[in-house]
Design an enzyme around this catalytic site. Structure first.
Site, short mmCIF file in Angstrom:
data_model
loop_
_atom_site.label_atom_id
_atom_site.label_comp_id
_atom_site.label_asym_id
_atom_site.label_seq_id
_atom_site.Cartn_x
_atom_site.Cartn_y
_atom_site.Cartn_z
N GLY A 44 0.87 -1.29 0.13
CA GLY A 44 0.07 0.06 -0.07
C GLY A 44 0.97 1.19 -0.12
O GLY A 44 0.40 2.26 -0.73
N CYS A 45 2.09 1.27 0.75
CA CYS A 45 2.96 2.58 0.87
C CYS A 45 3.38 2.69 -0.46
O CYS A 45 3.88 3.61 -0.97
CB CYS A 45 3.80 2.36 1.90
SG CYS A 45 2.97 2.18 3.58
N THR A 46 3.77 1.49 -1.13
CA THR A 46 4.40 1.77 -2.31
C THR A 46 3.62 2.34 -3.44
O THR A 46 4.06 3.31 -4.11
CB THR A 46 5.21 0.20 -2.70
OG1 THR A 46 6.25 0.02 -1.90
CG2 THR A 46 5.53 0.54 -4.14
N ALA B 276 3.41 5.97 -2.71
CA ALA B 276 4.43 6.85 -3.02
C ALA B 276 4.44 7.01 -4.42
O ALA B 276 4.77 8.07 -5.09
CB ALA B 276 5.63 6.17 -2.65
#
Length: 170
Positions: free
Chosen positions: A56-58, A61
């Site tokens: 999710g964070c990738t 970003a």
């Protein structure tokens, strides 16, 4: 069913649009300190995320990296997590992230802005980093915040909020 980005109950922010955003001075992966005051005169997007190099964070970003509408409004983008410099460096290099990733290892600032604390994930409540996004205007005031964020389409929504605020101040 609860998903990682959709809590069971809506969250409210301690920060309200039009209020001064709390000052910060946090290090990036190179040890350079970024303070809100450094960005006076520019819009700032501060996005808080749980962990470098997770799915999710990738996605989040990379969406900020790839958003043409966000580039068009010229806002400074700052990512913020508890990860250390080494983690941030590897993450930024792996995905060619062109913006600073700031570190708040003790979550001191995240707690101040309501981005760390109790959260529910898959029915379990625990303390952790809450995925949130804040748009700060050139005078250091909060324009808009997204709490309990869904990653899809948010970068473009952030750009739209900045564009609308720019029109309102033209």
């Amino acid at each position: 069913m609860t998903t990682p980005d959709a809590p069971e109950t809506p969250e409210t922010s301690r920060l309200q649009p039009g209020e001064a955003f709390p000052a910060f001075a946090l290090p990036d992966a190179d040890g350079k300190t970024h303070a809100l005051a450094d960005y006076a005169g520019n819009y700032v997007v501060l996005y808080v995320y749980p962990k470098d190099d997770t799915p999710g964070c990738t996605k989040e970003a990379c969406d900020f990296r790839d958003s043409a509408p966000l580039r068009a409004v010229g806002a400074a983008i700052l990512g913020l997590s508890r990860d250390d410099a080494g983690s941030h460096t590897a993450f930024a290099e792996k995905y060619s992230l062109p913006f600073p990733l700031l570190s708040d290892p003790d979550a001191t600032f995240m707690k101040e802005i309501g981005s760390y604390g109790p959260k529910t994930l898959y029915g379990k409540t625990s303390d952790g980093v809450k995925r949130q996004t804040f748009v700060i205007d050139p005078q250091g005031k909060l324009v808009k915040s997204w709490l309990a964020v869904k990653v899809e389409g948010r970068a473009d929504a952030v750009a739209a909020a900045i564009a609308a605020d720019q029109v309102g101040h033209a």
